[in-house]
Design a protein around this motif. Sequence first.
Motif, mmCIF file in Angstrom:
data_model
loop_
_atom_site.group_PDB
_atom_site.id
_atom_site.type_symbol
_atom_site.label_atom_id
_atom_site.label_comp_id
_atom_site.label_asym_id
_atom_site.label_seq_id
_atom_site.Cartn_x
_atom_site.Cartn_y
_atom_site.Cartn_z
ATOM 1 N N HIS A 1 0.884 -1.175 0.000
ATOM 2 C CA HIS A 1 0.000 0.000 0.000
ATOM 3 C C HIS A 1 0.922 1.226 0.000
ATOM 4 O O HIS A 1 1.917 1.240 0.727
ATOM 5 N N PRO A 2 0.609 2.257 -0.805
ATOM 6 C CA PRO A 2 1.532 3.414 -0.871
ATOM 7 C C PRO A 2 1.822 4.015 0.510
ATOM 8 O O PRO A 2 2.951 4.449 0.769
ATOM 9 N N ASP A 3 0.843 4.024 1.397
ATOM 10 C CA ASP A 3 1.065 4.614 2.722
ATOM 11 C C ASP A 3 1.910 3.703 3.612
ATOM 12 O O ASP A 3 2.594 4.186 4.506
ATOM 13 N N PHE A 4 1.850 2.409 3.348
ATOM 14 C CA PHE A 4 2.639 1.455 4.149
ATOM 15 C C PHE A 4 4.139 1.700 3.951
ATOM 16 O O PHE A 4 4.935 1.506 4.853
ATOM 17 N N ARG B 1 5.511 4.579 3.440
ATOM 18 C CA ARG B 1 5.916 5.756 4.233
ATOM 19 C C ARG B 1 5.843 5.451 5.730
ATOM 20 O O ARG B 1 6.728 5.786 6.487
ATOM 21 N N GLU B 2 4.749 4.786 6.137
ATOM 22 C CA GLU B 2 4.506 4.526 7.562
ATOM 23 C C GLU B 2 3.876 3.132 7.696
ATOM 24 O O GLU B 2 2.719 2.950 7.323
ATOM 25 N N PRO B 3 4.630 2.171 8.162
ATOM 26 C CA PRO B 3 4.115 0.789 8.146
ATOM 27 C C PRO B 3 3.071 0.500 9.226
ATOM 28 O O PRO B 3 3.313 -0.251 10.174
ATOM 29 N N GLU B 4 1.918 1.119 9.064
ATOM 30 C CA GLU B 4 0.811 0.880 10.009
ATOM 31 C C GLU B 4 0.055 -0.380 9.584
ATOM 32 O O GLU B 4 -0.110 -0.633 8.376
ATOM 33 N N PRO B 5 -0.435 -1.177 10.525
ATOM 34 C CA PRO B 5 -1.136 -2.426 10.178
ATOM 35 C C PRO B 5 -2.344 -2.202 9.265
ATOM 36 O O PRO B 5 -2.728 -3.095 8.505
ATOM 37 N N ALA B 6 -2.946 -1.021 9.347
ATOM 38 C CA ALA B 6 -4.167 -0.785 8.554
ATOM 39 C C ALA B 6 -3.887 -0.677 7.058
ATOM 40 O O ALA B 6 -4.790 -0.865 6.240
ATOM 41 N N TYR B 7 -2.639 -0.385 6.674
ATOM 42 C CA TYR B 7 -2.325 -0.159 5.254
ATOM 43 C C TYR B 7 -2.040 -1.469 4.531
ATOM 44 O O TYR B 7 -0.893 -1.822 4.253
#
Lengths: 227, 404
Positions: free
Chosen positions: B62-65, B67-73
């Motif tokens: 996921h493009p946001d993952f 930048r920031e590896p949050e579980p939701a991405y």
Amino acid sequence: MSVIRTVNLSKIYNPDTVPVYALNKVNIHFEEGEFTCVIGPSGSGKTTLLNMIGGLDKPSEGQVYIADQRIDQLSENQLIDFRLHHIGFVFQHFNLVPVLSAYENAAFIMQLQGRSKGETDTRVRELLSEVGLGERMDARPTQLSGGQQQRVAVARALASRPKFILADEPTASLDSQSAFNLLDMMARLNEEEGVTFIFSTHDQRVIDRAKRVVRMVDGRIDSDVRK
Amino acid sequence: MNTLTIAWRNIWRHKLRSLTVMCSVLLGISAGIYAAALMKGMLEGRFDHFIENEISHMQVHHPDFVREPEPAYTVATEGDALQALQGLPGVSAATARLKVHGMIASANYTGGVQLIGILPEMEEATTGFSDKLMAGENLSSDDGNRILIGYALAQKMKVDIGSRIVLTFQDVDQEIVSAAFTVKGFFQTISNRYDEGVAFVPAAYLGSHLRTGRAYHEYAILAEGMDRVEDLRPGVEALFPGMRVRSWDQLSPELSFWLEAGGVVSYAFIIIILLGLTFGLLNTMLMTVFERTRELGMLMAIGMNKRKVFALIVMETLLLAVSGAVLGLGIGYGLVRLSAKNGIDLSALSDVMRELGFSSIIIPDVDTTFLLLIPVMVVITALLAAVYPALKALSLNPAEAVRE
């Protein structure tokens, strides 16, 4: 017919400070078929004169003509080419290429001239036989005596069919017997084949065999005697 | 009698001296080739490890993952993306992973770790993970709360197979979740840093705690070959519209840099060696010219022109250098091939090598281009070394030189 002619030939060292005349307005000519030796004390200018007429050095003043061609104005590369085709050299220290056999040393100059393999082979075999080394053609210089090496040097000088041969103290490094044999051979070449020889020497044995003796003192010709 | 023959005979006038120069060229070239092959082997070992164990050839996030590896991405897909990926031409294997950062704790240790949820069978096909298993058993898709940790981490945590450890991480709603896992096995790669920082659990079990459903954070694709990687991109991008597709060099630019730098350093090795040899050759040829002053003067006096004198000196230098270089190439290449058969075993230094991220078995390898360029570089070196002595020879005055 003059093979070599010099006109007011001078070689001056330190011309701007204290001029030293190694040669001082020398006018001399050498004829075809002559057997000449140039003598004189050390520093008299005999080697300088031979260097000038051999195209190894350039005069400060005057002219040098070889068979009517002026050579003192030639460039360095033209002089190298001129020497290759018109002048034979025999040096005091034999000066053969140690990695080449007697045959290869004698043939070397013809190869530089671009002569064909066949012509070179015939001429070199003939010359080496003539100088008495027909049986030692494959020998390297280190396997030959001083006298034999000098004979190879003469064969090499003759190989290019030069207008004349310049020999700078050719017997100086030889024992008496070798010197005698070498002179004998050169005299024969002069007599029978009309080869022109010009020597510089201190050796009385050479002077005795010469047909013409040019004596130099202080860069000038002191005497010029034809026997 | 051509110049080449005379030059060849001339170099054997001083056998010991010429042999010494040839041997120094031989040793320099063979050592240079071997050192370059060793370095290439080490870097390729590291590269292979990275591709095979960590990043594969291509990954989708996921493009946001990124930048920031949050579980939701998680990666949005339509249908069975894995099956579709495996059907793409040029794909050798593919797998999906869940990734979350958390804390790992035993009775003796607490530290940070990246928890990776894997699909064991597909992971095996993609990264051949079981090869790295050094104790215990590999995960299977039926496993629940089983975990594989690095041997280096196990030593730090003082845990054994069967020990229970606790992992704490955030789910997709940023709620803190704790779960206990039983150690099923230890893995060991060539990198201690990796072994201490990563743990593997079944994706299904991790997903149930993260509440990601059937979605994954990462798709990893192994191509059939390096040359096929970029060909895959259009197909992969079509399967994951709006997601970020990156190839290995984008995922790990430092890996790409090290590979390129390794090549440059190999050439630098050889250039430094050749530079040293240049001075050796120059010294030898200068000595030769000084020793042969009278002979060179005589050659010029009797009518050998400057071009030929220059060529003679250059030819002698070339023969000295090239003879040594040809033997050096043969010996260097032979040694590389011989060592590559079984690899160079540096097991005695395995701890140090793992600490540095290199395999303790190095398979030396050398580029054909590199081997082909060495003779060219040697010729350039010899030409450079020949110029000064040859000019020195040309500067001789024949009238003076013959009387030396």
